[in-house]
Design an enzyme around this catalytic site. Sequence first.
Site, PDB file in Angstrom:
ATOM      1  N   ASP A 107       0.847  -1.194   0.000  1.00 39.18           N
ATOM      2  CA  ASP A 107       0.000   0.000   0.000  1.00 39.18           C
ATOM      3  C   ASP A 107       0.880   1.241   0.000  1.00 39.18           C
ATOM      4  OD1 ASP A 107      -1.787   2.054   0.534  1.00 39.18           O
ATOM      5  OD2 ASP A 107      -2.934   0.894   1.995  1.00 39.18           O
ATOM      6  N   SER A 186      -3.502  14.562 -13.529  1.00 38.65           N
ATOM      7  CA  SER A 186      -4.847  14.565 -14.112  1.00 38.65           C
ATOM      8  C   SER A 186      -5.204  15.970 -14.550  1.00 38.65           C
ATOM      9  CB  SER A 186      -5.867  14.060 -13.105  1.00 38.65           C
ATOM     10  OG  SER A 186      -7.180  14.259 -13.571  1.00 38.65           O
ATOM     11  N   TYR A 199     -10.129  15.072  -4.856  1.00 43.24           N
ATOM     12  CA  TYR A 199      -9.350  14.462  -5.935  1.00 43.24           C
ATOM     13  C   TYR A 199      -8.598  15.540  -6.719  1.00 43.24           C
ATOM     14  CZ  TYR A 199      -8.305  12.042 -10.316  1.00 43.24           C
ATOM     15  OH  TYR A 199      -7.670  11.522 -11.424  1.00 43.24           O
ATOM     16  N   ALA A 201      -7.797  18.516  -5.708  1.00 44.65           N
ATOM     17  CA  ALA A 201      -6.776  19.097  -4.844  1.00 44.65           C
ATOM     18  C   ALA A 201      -5.539  18.206  -4.761  1.00 44.65           C
ATOM     19  CB  ALA A 201      -7.354  19.326  -3.443  1.00 44.65           C
ATOM     20  N   SER A 202      -5.757  16.897  -4.692  1.00 38.23           N
ATOM     21  CA  SER A 202      -4.615  15.977  -4.598  1.00 38.23           C
ATOM     22  C   SER A 202      -3.772  16.008  -5.870  1.00 38.23           C
ATOM     23  CB  SER A 202      -5.110  14.551  -4.327  1.00 38.23           C
ATOM     24  OG  SER A 202      -5.827  14.022  -5.425  1.00 38.23           O
ATOM     25  N   LYS A 203      -4.422  16.111  -7.017  1.00 32.29           N
ATOM     26  CA  LYS A 203      -3.694  16.155  -8.288  1.00 32.29           C
ATOM     27  C   LYS A 203      -2.999  17.504  -8.478  1.00 32.29           C
ATOM     28  CE  LYS A 203      -4.625  12.001  -9.681  1.00 32.29           C
ATOM     29  NZ  LYS A 203      -3.571  10.984  -9.860  1.00 32.29           N
TER      30      LYS A 203
END
Length: 228
Positions: A107, A186, A199, A201-203
């Site tokens: 993980d 992305s 999502y 924000a993470s990209k």
Amino acid sequence: MDVLHIILNILLPPLTIIFLFLFLFYPIYLFIKLLNCVRKHLCVENVAGKVVLITGASSGIGEHVAYEYAKKGADLALVARREDRLQIVAETSRKLGSRDVIIIPGDVTKINDCMKFISETISHFGKVDHLINNAGVSQTVLFENFSQIQDANPIMDTNFWGSTYITYYAIPHLRKSKGKIVVIASAAAKIAIPVATIYSASKAALLGFYEALRIELNPDIKVELFAE
């Protein structure tokens, strides 16, 4: 009311088409476009015999990136949580041209697992040339509809920290091989998409981090971002 019906009859069809494109066809379009970018990238560089570590390699983009590298004769270290799926991808990669493929279940959100991914790759191959940071999870819920805000943490943990953890441990070895870090980001990092707040924000965090890291590591290690 007649005027309202006329307006709705005019607006609803194109709005419906736009909605279907965004939520059904656009992700497929981005998937195909991203794979084409990777394919073109591999056509430029000779990767035969190079060691490539791919996270999130059990399905989706990571699986197909593994196949593209396999066709070019690269050796692969495949990382994901599902060992059974990794076995299938590994066997297909061997048939496509990889001489040596190992799988390392684990993980990316766990620091010890990320250390293991690098150490086992180095122990087996003696080096790593390319690190493909692909592992990620999506989001399909409105931000306010998270039952508790902590439910959003796995998205950031996987999409952002999952890449930065393994990158940290890979850097010394990539510096020795004059290697490369490839980041699968992305378009959501730049385009606002409903039900994808965390999502996106993470990209976006990935883009900011690796753009800065590219400067820090230059010229020893190349950093390439795919955010189509």
